[in-house]
Design an enzyme around this catalytic site. Structure first.
Site, PDB file in Angstrom:
ATOM      1  N   GLY A 281       0.838  -1.210   0.000  1.00  0.00           N
ATOM      2  CA  GLY A 281       0.000   0.000   0.000  1.00  0.00           C
ATOM      3  C   GLY A 281       0.862   1.244   0.000  1.00  0.00           C
ATOM      4  O   GLY A 281       1.285   1.722   1.061  1.00  0.00           O
TER       5      GLY A 281
ATOM      6  N   GLY B 264       2.029   5.046   3.430  1.00  0.00           N
ATOM      7  CA  GLY B 264       2.826   3.849   3.182  1.00  0.00           C
ATOM      8  C   GLY B 264       4.227   4.213   2.711  1.00  0.00           C
ATOM      9  O   GLY B 264       5.226   3.689   3.217  1.00  0.00           O
TER      10      GLY B 264
ATOM     11  N   LYS C 242      -6.338   1.204   2.126  1.00  0.00           N
ATOM     12  CA  LYS C 242      -7.547   1.922   2.524  1.00  0.00           C
ATOM     13  C   LYS C 242      -8.366   1.081   3.510  1.00  0.00           C
ATOM     14  O   LYS C 242      -8.655  -0.089   3.235  1.00  0.00           O
ATOM     15  CB  LYS C 242      -8.356   2.173   1.251  1.00  0.00           C
ATOM     16  CG  LYS C 242      -9.403   3.224   1.327  1.00  0.00           C
ATOM     17  CD  LYS C 242      -9.938   3.410  -0.108  1.00  0.00           C
ATOM     18  CE  LYS C 242     -11.300   4.035  -0.139  1.00  0.00           C
ATOM     19  NZ  LYS C 242     -11.467   5.253   0.592  1.00  0.00           N
TER      20      LYS C 242
ATOM     21  N   SER D 236      -0.370   7.290  14.337  1.00  0.00           N
ATOM     22  CA  SER D 236      -0.825   8.679  14.294  1.00  0.00           C
ATOM     23  C   SER D 236       0.335   9.630  14.053  1.00  0.00           C
ATOM     24  O   SER D 236       1.440   9.402  14.519  1.00  0.00           O
ATOM     25  CB  SER D 236      -1.500   9.072  15.608  1.00  0.00           C
ATOM     26  OG  SER D 236      -1.798  10.453  15.571  1.00  0.00           O
TER      27      SER D 236
ATOM     28  N   LYS E 206      -6.264   4.126  19.222  1.00  0.00           N
ATOM     29  CA  LYS E 206      -6.069   5.136  18.179  1.00  0.00           C
ATOM     30  C   LYS E 206      -7.383   5.893  17.924  1.00  0.00           C
ATOM     31  O   LYS E 206      -7.381   7.109  17.728  1.00  0.00           O
ATOM     32  CB  LYS E 206      -5.583   4.462  16.888  1.00  0.00           C
ATOM     33  CG  LYS E 206      -5.611   5.351  15.654  1.00  0.00           C
ATOM     34  CD  LYS E 206      -4.569   6.435  15.709  1.00  0.00           C
ATOM     35  CE  LYS E 206      -4.719   7.580  14.736  1.00  0.00           C
ATOM     36  NZ  LYS E 206      -5.182   7.329  13.406  1.00  0.00           N
TER      37      LYS E 206
ATOM     38  N   HIS F 269      -7.817   8.332  20.642  1.00  0.00           N
ATOM     39  CA  HIS F 269      -6.887   9.436  20.348  1.00  0.00           C
ATOM     40  C   HIS F 269      -7.549  10.425  19.383  1.00  0.00           C
ATOM     41  O   HIS F 269      -7.540  11.635  19.597  1.00  0.00           O
ATOM     42  CB  HIS F 269      -5.588   8.875  19.746  1.00  0.00           C
ATOM     43  CG  HIS F 269      -4.750   9.908  19.044  1.00  0.00           C
ATOM     44  ND1 HIS F 269      -5.060  10.388  17.782  1.00  0.00           N
ATOM     45  CD2 HIS F 269      -3.635  10.585  19.431  1.00  0.00           C
ATOM     46  CE1 HIS F 269      -4.179  11.304  17.438  1.00  0.00           C
ATOM     47  NE2 HIS F 269      -3.304  11.440  18.414  1.00  0.00           N
ATOM     48  N   ASN F 270      -8.134   9.901  18.321  1.00  0.00           N
ATOM     49  CA  ASN F 270      -8.751  10.786  17.331  1.00  0.00           C
ATOM     50  C   ASN F 270      -9.962  11.519  17.894  1.00  0.00           C
ATOM     51  O   ASN F 270     -10.182  12.688  17.586  1.00  0.00           O
ATOM     52  CB  ASN F 270      -9.161   9.993  16.096  1.00  0.00           C
ATOM     53  CG  ASN F 270      -7.982   9.644  15.222  1.00  0.00           C
ATOM     54  OD1 ASN F 270      -6.865   9.498  15.712  1.00  0.00           O
ATOM     55  ND2 ASN F 270      -8.202   9.495  13.940  1.00  0.00           N
TER      56      ASN F 270
ATOM     57  N   GLU G 243      -8.748  14.245  19.871  1.00  0.00           N
ATOM     58  CA  GLU G 243      -8.255  15.268  18.936  1.00  0.00           C
ATOM     59  C   GLU G 243      -9.411  16.179  18.480  1.00  0.00           C
ATOM     60  O   GLU G 243      -9.246  17.399  18.405  1.00  0.00           O
ATOM     61  CB  GLU G 243      -7.630  14.534  17.750  1.00  0.00           C
ATOM     62  CG  GLU G 243      -7.074  15.385  16.648  1.00  0.00           C
ATOM     63  CD  GLU G 243      -6.601  14.492  15.483  1.00  0.00           C
ATOM     64  OE1 GLU G 243      -5.899  13.488  15.743  1.00  0.00           O
ATOM     65  OE2 GLU G 243      -6.939  14.799  14.338  1.00  0.00           O
ATOM     66  N   TYR G 244     -10.581  15.601  18.217  1.00  0.00           N
ATOM     67  CA  TYR G 244     -11.757  16.413  17.868  1.00  0.00           C
ATOM     68  C   TYR G 244     -12.029  17.425  18.989  1.00  0.00           C
ATOM     69  O   TYR G 244     -12.331  18.587  18.746  1.00  0.00           O
ATOM     70  CB  TYR G 244     -13.012  15.547  17.714  1.00  0.00           C
ATOM     71  CG  TYR G 244     -13.248  14.919  16.362  1.00  0.00           C
ATOM     72  CD1 TYR G 244     -12.313  14.075  15.785  1.00  0.00           C
ATOM     73  CD2 TYR G 244     -14.434  15.150  15.673  1.00  0.00           C
ATOM     74  CE1 TYR G 244     -12.551  13.475  14.562  1.00  0.00           C
ATOM     75  CE2 TYR G 244     -14.684  14.549  14.452  1.00  0.00           C
ATOM     76  CZ  TYR G 244     -13.739  13.715  13.897  1.00  0.00           C
ATOM     77  OH  TYR G 244     -13.989  13.121  12.682  1.00  0.00           O
TER      78      TYR G 244
ATOM     79  N   ARG H 147     -39.782   8.381  36.428  1.00  0.00           N
ATOM     80  CA  ARG H 147     -39.790   7.052  35.816  1.00  0.00           C
ATOM     81  C   ARG H 147     -40.714   6.113  36.600  1.00  0.00           C
ATOM     82  O   ARG H 147     -41.410   5.275  36.030  1.00  0.00           O
ATOM     83  CB  ARG H 147     -38.367   6.479  35.760  1.00  0.00           C
ATOM     84  CG  ARG H 147     -37.444   7.277  34.837  1.00  0.00           C
ATOM     85  CD  ARG H 147     -36.005   6.734  34.848  1.00  0.00           C
ATOM     86  NE  ARG H 147     -35.906   5.429  34.250  1.00  0.00           N
ATOM     87  CZ  ARG H 147     -35.542   4.333  34.878  1.00  0.00           C
ATOM     88  NH1 ARG H 147     -35.215   4.386  36.158  1.00  0.00           N
ATOM     89  NH2 ARG H 147     -35.492   3.179  34.257  1.00  0.00           N
TER      90      ARG H 147
END
Ligand code: 2AM
Length: 480
Positions: free
Chosen positions: A9, A14, A75, A128, A185, A188-189, A192-193, A443
């Protein structure tokens, strides 16, 4: 002689990982579905970079030393399964496949098990740091088939980013079994947002203060010298300083944020586990709202806000506190989720080691991750990051500026969802007795869901015939 490692890839990630491996003395066999890409890439490598082009998968597999180490950077999604399917018949038992792409952790979980049936050891590794990280040292988060780890440890740690006082601690260590590498990971992302939204809100509030992008660039640069030091603060300073034809470039960029889904997946996982990952949830929502550009333009003509200007008493230092407090809250939430995922999936995650791996190479790299690593190193079973004495003091201090910023922004109609969410979480978390007693009563009223009492032991459930018309039947209940 066969190559030390193979990589499939050759898109930009890559290619950069191959060059990184080659620079560290590894000979690399490479293969790409489109052969012309392989050829043009290998033509750009230098004589001291031992990179070997192959044109068929069979030739590729033959040219890697056994047990083979094969890195996939194709991908994410069906392409990974397609390549694995073609590889399985060519590999031998004991070979190792490392998926370094952005695969969903549940896919990784499935692949680890599927390949184990063929005797192939599969590692799903988060990588990352973008193109630059891949080339010069990313943060690498490998998980899956643990018996493969000793065979790939030196190689992955060699090419990873380095952190620590002597810059010699690799940002790569074993994460855990199954899909845990890709899961970490993903978190982590998600984080990051949150970090990005927190900085975008600082930009909005500082703008409401009347500060130009150039003035803000200086403020961000100053923040980057202290407790807020981080890659994202650094690049934000650069972004705000950038000009085109003498004007700030930021002013002409459309405010519609894109996303590839890792934030959304983080939130979905948090929801599934019943963890309040509220700041990242707001960050994902803010990106979604931003995408309704035309609708927002129409709404801006219809819907009224306050005519009050931002409170002049608010200072950039209050906003710095808001950024810091919001970040602490977001990471506290992220580590709550990691701890829960670790328990419920029996991954035995080392939270200190994960924080340490995020200190360099990756997008959320920041001085502050050292403090988080310390907190979990001191107390691996820390119930909550906010209970670590450093962070208790830090948030007690910064919450004052956070509150001031949220109040001022709300009064002036400036949207700060991440700050408001952080403050709400903070206030909710430190409220020993909140309002869920009323929720439980409601409730029980409409659905006989029963409630516990503060004057009775936990686990004893009561039902009241609130309207005097119900029976004594109780509904089954569950806790999220
Ligand atoms: P390509 O150059 O032949 O398109 C990122 O898209 C990388 O994944 C590229 O190297 C791409 O190869 C590869 N890729 C995407 N889909 C693939 C598939 N179905 N099989 C093999 N490689 C694929």
């Amino acid at each position: 002689m066969a190559a030390d490692v193979g990589l499939i890839g050759l898109a930009v990630m890559g290619q950069n990982l191959v060059l990184n491996l080659a620079d560290h003395g590894y000979s690399v066999a490479v293969y790409n579905r489109t052969t012309s890409t392989t050829e043009s890439f290998v033509a750009t490598t230098t004589a001291d970079q031992d990179v070997r082009a192959t044109t068929t998968l069979a030739e590729f597999v033959d040219s890697v030393e056994r047990p083979r180490r094969v890195i996939l950077l194709v991908k994410a999604g069906p392409a990974v399964d397609a390549v694995i399917e073609d590889l399985v018949g060519l590999l031998d038992a004991g070979d190792i496949v490392i998926d370094g792409g952005n695969s969903l952790y549940t896919d990784t979980e499935r692949r680890v098990e599927g390949l184990a049936d063929h005797g192939i050891r599969f590692i799903g590794s988060g990588v990352s740091g973008g193109e630059e990280g891949a080339r010069h040292g990313p943060s690498i988060m490998p998980g899956g088939s643990e018996e493969a780890w000793p065979h790939v440890r030196d190689m992955l740690q060699a090419i990873a980013a380095k952190a620590g006082p002597a810059d010699d601690e690799p940002c790569c260590d074993w994460i855990g079994p199954g899909g845990s590498g890709h899961y970490v990971k993903m978190i982590h992302n998600g984080i990051e947002y949150g970090d990005m939204q927190v900085l975008a809100e600082a930009y909005l509030v500082l703008t409401a203060m009347g500060l130009s992008p150039a003035a803000q660039a200086e403020i961000f640069a100053e923040w980057n010298q202290g407790r807020l030091q981080s890659y994202l603060v650094e690049i934000t300073s650069g972004i705000l300083a950038a000009t085109e034809d003498g004007s700030a470039l930021i002013d002409v960029i459309l405010d519609a944020a894109g996303q590839k889904g890792t934030g959304k997946w983080t939130v979905i996982s948090a929801m599934e586990l019943g963890q309040p990952m509220m700041l990242v949830t707001e960050a994902v929502g803010a990106r979604m709202l931003s995408s309704f550009v035309d609708t927002r333009a129409r709404a801006s003509a219809l819907l009224q806000g306050p005519s009050t200007a931002l409170d002049p008493a608010l200072t950039p230092s209050d906003v710095a506190d808001a950024v810091y407090a919001a970040k602490i809250t977001s990471y506290a939430q992220g580590f709550m989720l990691l701890a829960d995922a670790s328990n419920s999936r029996e991954w035995d995650l080392d939270l200190a080691s994960i924080a340490a791996m995020w200190r360099a190479g990756c997008i959320i790299r920041a001085a502050f991750l050292d403090d988080i690593a310390h907190a979990y190193r001191d107390a691996p079973l820390l119930e909550n990051l906010l209970f670590d004495h450093f962070f208790t003091d830090a948030i007690n201090g910064a919450a004052v500026g956070l509150r001031k910023t949220v109040v001022a922004a709300a009064a002036a109609g400036v949207p700060v969802p991440a700050y408001a969410s952080a403050l709400t979480f903070y206030d909710g978390f430190r409220t020993a007795r909140g309002s869920a007693n009323l929720i439980q009563a409601q409730r029980d009223y409409f659905g006989a869901h029963t409630y516990e009492r503060i004057d009775k032991p936990r686990g004893e459930w009561f039902h009241t015939d609130w309207a005097g018309t119900g029976g004594t039947a109780r509904s089954g209940s569950y806790s999220a």
